[in-house]
Every structure is written in structure tokens, then in C-alpha cells.
Design an enzyme around this catalytic site. Structure first.
Site, PDB file in Angstrom:
ATOM      1  N   TYR A 289      20.891  23.925  51.431  1.00 28.77           N
ATOM      2  CA  TYR A 289      20.350  23.240  52.611  1.00 28.77           C
ATOM      3  C   TYR A 289      20.046  24.265  53.708  1.00 28.77           C
ATOM      4  O   TYR A 289      20.949  24.926  54.232  1.00 28.77           O
ATOM      5  CB  TYR A 289      21.345  22.207  53.123  1.00 28.77           C
ATOM      6  CG  TYR A 289      20.741  21.212  54.080  1.00 28.77           C
ATOM      7  CD1 TYR A 289      20.037  20.116  53.603  1.00 28.77           C
ATOM      8  CD2 TYR A 289      20.874  21.362  55.448  1.00 28.77           C
ATOM      9  CE1 TYR A 289      19.470  19.192  54.477  1.00 28.77           C
ATOM     10  CE2 TYR A 289      20.312  20.443  56.324  1.00 28.77           C
ATOM     11  CZ  TYR A 289      19.616  19.361  55.829  1.00 28.77           C
ATOM     12  OH  TYR A 289      19.067  18.455  56.698  1.00 28.77           O
ATOM     13  N   TYR A 339      10.548  19.424  55.288  1.00 28.01           N
ATOM     14  CA  TYR A 339      11.856  18.892  55.670  1.00 28.01           C
ATOM     15  C   TYR A 339      11.904  17.420  55.321  1.00 28.01           C
ATOM     16  O   TYR A 339      11.585  16.563  56.126  1.00 28.01           O
ATOM     17  CB  TYR A 339      12.061  19.117  57.167  1.00 28.01           C
ATOM     18  CG  TYR A 339      13.377  18.645  57.742  1.00 28.01           C
ATOM     19  CD1 TYR A 339      14.552  19.328  57.493  1.00 28.01           C
ATOM     20  CD2 TYR A 339      13.424  17.520  58.568  1.00 28.01           C
ATOM     21  CE1 TYR A 339      15.757  18.907  58.041  1.00 28.01           C
ATOM     22  CE2 TYR A 339      14.624  17.095  59.125  1.00 28.01           C
ATOM     23  CZ  TYR A 339      15.776  17.796  58.860  1.00 28.01           C
ATOM     24  OH  TYR A 339      16.963  17.385  59.412  1.00 28.01           O
TER      25      TYR A 339
END
Lengths: 385, 138
Positions: A289, A339
């Protein structure tokens, strides 16, 4: 601890185009990605009976997607109020839901107009309620501002440098060059990184992920069922979700967090590896992440790929490059692909494990770690072919 | 001219803190059972679960735990005239951590563990913010 090793699999994946202005409703994006994942699995809409998603009050409920695509029998639909920390948790939840008999085949999705619609941390609210009354009045509002405060601690404690952060940004951008989905495909150099505008010291523009309109979805079902479907199943070997004590009152709040040079990862590492029956040495590649460059370091350290504080040197020397010993974020990550709050990492992991990643395929991948979350709370999975 | 930046909205738990700031006092909660000092305000003591609590005045001294320098204003119309500004986490001598702005020095002069002390700035007649400035070591 997650106790369903290899019993469940990801059978299908789907996504929309990633853009800055979709011109579409979030519901239609969610529906498109969900349909694509169902089709990819070789299933019909009527075969799906569960939906799990997460949102920040910036998306649409699972039932609205099930309604739009005409699911005849919805046995389970749930929306978590969460950020990127949930992107792996919803997949683990799907397995748990099926194990409990609440549903048989579950779509997990994340959908948002993250650039043209609701932008995270826009700071328009001049009335600071709750825990925010102790942060926003000091002009501490956006997620880049939140995470930069964490990054400074790593620099103070361990001497981590801008050049090391830049290595992450440059490597991931290089991967995005070969990814037709990616929003940013122009290669960058370390000089480009160092010259990029300082947004919130110590973060430059190129430390910060993109804002994206789009959706991703995956289909989770029992492993034995997945074996009869179109693609080679990608098994959920293990997973974990959580964080340490003092996770705070929301995702921004870390006033009581012990030290911002480490994050949730160190707290879930034992459960993650024990659930999968593996350790860091068994991992062929990882999708970490990367809402910011810095979050990658805390996760590599916390999950035991290197010692605490050594992340900055660990990622050097080509180690995380696509042809290196631990390829990371082969799609370009949140920094360069887009994203979709971390669910796009799961899609990339599935493609790589299927051997279906085209020009960015890493040869011989059998295990892939995915992680989700950057601060006090997060989730992770070990996926395998 | 009206105050343009985000303002705290005191609630039943936090009002004594903001009332204290208006009177020039930095107040913390102290558990009347175990003595644990805590911030931000909560109903229960995280150390012993007691709901017994009182407000005590902090020394107002602490050290910079971490800091950022905001150079790109978000939202632009509110902060364009404020950048660059420093947001810091300050660990007070009492052991709790508070978010604040460091004023009274150049952003580049802020360092880890720098000693700082509280100084109050009125935002509105109701709200005064606790900011920090460089101080001799406490």
C-alpha cells in the site's frame, strides 16, 4: 487468526478505466467493475449472492450495485466505513461470509470519483468536531500532511533520506510504463523526483499518490468451485487485519500512537505469516500500500522483510525492481497506476499469479503479498497460485 | 474580519479544555483513581477505566516530537496567505502529545526534541488556540 488457508480463491477480477474525470456516477463505475469481474470468472450475475465494499462516505452502497446489475437473490451485502486499510479486509470478510454459509459467491468492490467528486481531505469543513477539533484548527487537514508527520519520525529515528523515498517513486513509475491501465506512464528519474514541488515537507509531489475516478472488483468463492471456472484460481493462503493499541478515533488520528516510525504492519505480522504458513522469505513479489512512498518502508519493516529502520537501505540497489529479488508494485501502485484505495493491488496480484500481466509479467510468480493501509490500522493477504 | 480557518466545536467532554485555553491555561485530564494524565479528552481513563476525572494545568512545556512544514496550501483560499507554516506534535512534560503550530521561529529552525512552551492566540471571542514557541530547556 485467519484459519481458512487455501479454502477460498479469487476467481475473477474487473475494473473500469482510471481517470481524473469519469463523467459517470460512482454506482455505474461500481457496477461496471463488478460485471467485469463476474464475466472474468466465467460466472453469470445470478451466480453471485454477496457484495462487500468499503467507503469514506464517497461511494455507493452494495445493495445499489446488486440492484443495478439485477442480482436476483442477495443474501449478504455490507459496506464498511473505512479507508484503504480495508482493501484486503473485505476480501477476507468475503471468505468468512461464505464459510459461515451467509453467501456462496461474493463480489468485493471499491468505487469512487476520487478526483472529480469527493476528494479525500479537502478540508472545506470549517467546523472541527470530535477528534478533528484537536488537529484541523492548526491547519493539519490532508492525508499528505498526516503522513508527512509520520515520515519525519522515521527520518529522525533512522536517518531515512529523500533519495530513498525517491527510489520508491522512480521504481513504481517505471513499472507503470508497461501498464496500460496506469494514469502516469512517463518514466521519471531521481532528479525529477528531487526537483518535484515540495508539498508538505518532507513530502514532495512525487511522494504522494494520485487521485482517481474508477472502480475495482474481485469475485471470491470456494476453492473447489473456483477450480471449475475460467481461470486458474488464486488462493487466499492467509491474511490479517488490525493494528496496535491506540489506533485513535479515526484514520487521521494518531495522537496517542506510540511512534510514527512504525505502523499497523508490525502488529499483524505474526497472524499474517502464521495464517499462511509462510514467512517473508517465501514471498515472490508484493503489492504494498503506497498512498505515500514512506508507507512502503513501514510495511516492509513491520512485516519482517528487513529490520525496523532499515527499509530505506533495503529498497536500494534494485532489490524492489521488477527484475530484482523482491519486485514491488508491478502495476505502478497507488503512486502511478491510480488510487482505487488499494483494491487495485489485489487485481495486479491476481494477474501476476495467473501469469497474465503482459509486458510487466514477472516470471515464475507463485506467491504474492498484498497490503492495505498506511497508519494505525491495516490488512494484508498472502495470495498464491 | 471573520476568522476563516477551521475552528474547534467544543463538546461536553472538551469544553473545559477550550475554556482553559481562553483563560491562558493548558488543561489536561487527570484520573482521580490512578492519577494517569490524558489527552485528548475522554470519558473513561484508558489506564484503569475509571470515569473519575479532574482538570489539571500543564506546565506548558514540552519538546517537538515530529513536525511538518506545509508549503502547498489546502484549501488554497484559506491557507494561501499562511504558508509556509509548521504543524508539530509536541510531547508535553506530562507525557501526553498535542498537535499544534510552532511559531516564533523560521520553519527551517525547528528540530527534533526542540524545547517549546505554550503561547495562546485568540481566534474568536470563544476560541483561543494553544500554539508553541521555542523555549529554553525545561
Amino acid at each position: 487468526m485467519y484459519s481458512l488457508r487455501d479454502k477460498y480463491a479469487i476467481a475473477g477480477i474487473g475494473c473500469t478505466a482510471f481517470s481524473k474525470n469519469s463523467g459517470r456516477t460512482v454506482r455505474s463505475l461500481a457496477s461496471e467493475a463488478s460485471l467485469a469481474a463476474i464475466n472474468d470468472a466465467g460466472l453469470k450475475v445470478a451466480d453471485v449472492d454477496g457484495f462487500v465494499s468499503f467507503n469514506f462516505n464517497d461511494s455507493v452502497p452494495a445493495i445499489s450495485v446488486a440492484t443495478e446489475i439485477g442480482v436476483p437473490d442477495v443474501r449478504y451485502a455490507n459496506d464498511f466505513l473505512s479507508g484503504g486499510n480495508a482493501a484486503n479486509m473485505i476480501v477476507l470478510t468475503a471468505a468468512a461470509v461464505i464459510e459461515a454459509g451467509l453467501a456462496e459467491t461474493v463480489v468485493c468492490y471499491r468505487a469512487m470519483n476520487g478526483r472529480s467528486g469527493f476528494r479525500l481531505g479537502g478540508g472545506r469543513d470549517l467546523s472541527a468536531h470530535g477528534i478533528t477539533q484537536f488537529t484541523a484548527p492548526f491547519g493539519w487537514i490532508t492525508y499528505p500532511q498526516a503522513m508527512a508527520m509520520w515520515c519525519r519520525r522515521h527520518m529522525i529515528e533512522y536517518g531515512t533520506t529523500a533519495e530513498q523515498l525517491g527510489e520508491i517513486a522512480v521504481t513504481f513509475r517505471g513499472n507503470a510504463v508497461d501498464n496500460p491501465r496506469a494514469m502516469q506512464r512517463e518514466p521519471i528519474t531521481l532528479d525529477d523526483y528531487m526537483a518535484s514541488r515540495m508539498i508538505v515537507d518532507p513530502f514532495r509531489m512525487l511522494d504522494i499518490c494520485l487521485e482517481t475516478d474508477g472502480a475495482c472488483a474481485v469475485v471470491v468463492t470456494k476453492a473447489e468451485r473456483a477450480r471449475d471456472l475460467r481461470h486458474k484460481p488464486v488462493y487466499i493462503a492467509g491474511g490479517a487485519y488490525g493494528g496496535g493499541p491506540n489506533q485513535g478515533e479515526d484514520l487521521f488520528d494518531a495522537l496517542r500512537w506510540p511512534d510514527h516510525s512504525h505502523n499497523y504492519a508490525k502488529y499483524i505480522a505474526d497472524d499474517l505469516w502464521r495464517s499462511a504458513g509462510m514467512g517473508p522469505a517465501d514471498i515472490d513479489m508484493a503489492q504494498i500500500y503506497d498512498c505515500f512512498t514512506y508507507s512502503v518502508l513501514m510495511q516492509l519493516e513491520g512485516l519482517g522483510f528487513c529490520k525496523e529502520g532499515e527499509g530505506g537501505s533495503f529498497i536500494g540497489g534494485g532489490r524492489i525492481a521488477r527484475d530484482g529479488p523482491l519486485p514491488l508494485n508491478t502495476h505502478g501502485g497507488l503512486l502511478s497506476e491510480g488510487y482505487i484505495h488499494g483494491l487495485n493491488h489485489v487485481l495486479e496480484a491476481v494477474q501476476q499469479l495467473r501469469g497474465d500481466a503482459g509486458p510487466r509479467q514477472v516470471p515464475g510468480v507463485e506467491t504474492c503479498l498484498t497490503t492495505a493501509g498506511a497508519m494505525t490500522c491495516g490488512s494484508a493477504m498472502v495470495l498464491r497460485s | 474580519m471573520s476568522y476563516a480557518k477551521p475552528l474547534p466545536v467544543p463538546d461536553v467532554e472538551t469544553r473545559p479544555f477550550w475554556d482553559g485555553c481562553r483563560e491562558g491555561k493548558l488543561l489536561l485530564q487527570r484520573c482521580t483513581d490512578c492519577g494517569h494524565k490524558r489527552f485528548p479528552p475522554t470519558h473513561f481513563c484508558p489506564n484503569c477505566r475509571s470515569a473519575g476525572q479532574e482538570w489539571v494545568e500543564s506546565s506548558g512545556h514540552g519538546r517537538v516530537f515530529s513536525w511538518i512544514v506545509v508549503r502547498h496550501p489546502v484549501p488554497r483560499d484559506i491557507y494561501a496567505g499562511e504558508v509556509p507554516y509548521v504543524v508539530a506534535l509536541v510531547t508535553l512534560d506530562e507525557g501526553v502529545r498535542i498537535a499544534t503550530n510552532i511559531i516564533g521561529c523560521a520553519p527551517e529552525a525547528v528540530t527534533a526534541d526542540m524545547p517549546v512552551r505554550v503561547t495562546f492566540r485568540e481566534a474568536t471571542p470563544e476560541i483561543t488556540l494553544p500554539l508553541f514557541e521555542p523555549a529554553p530547556a525545561s
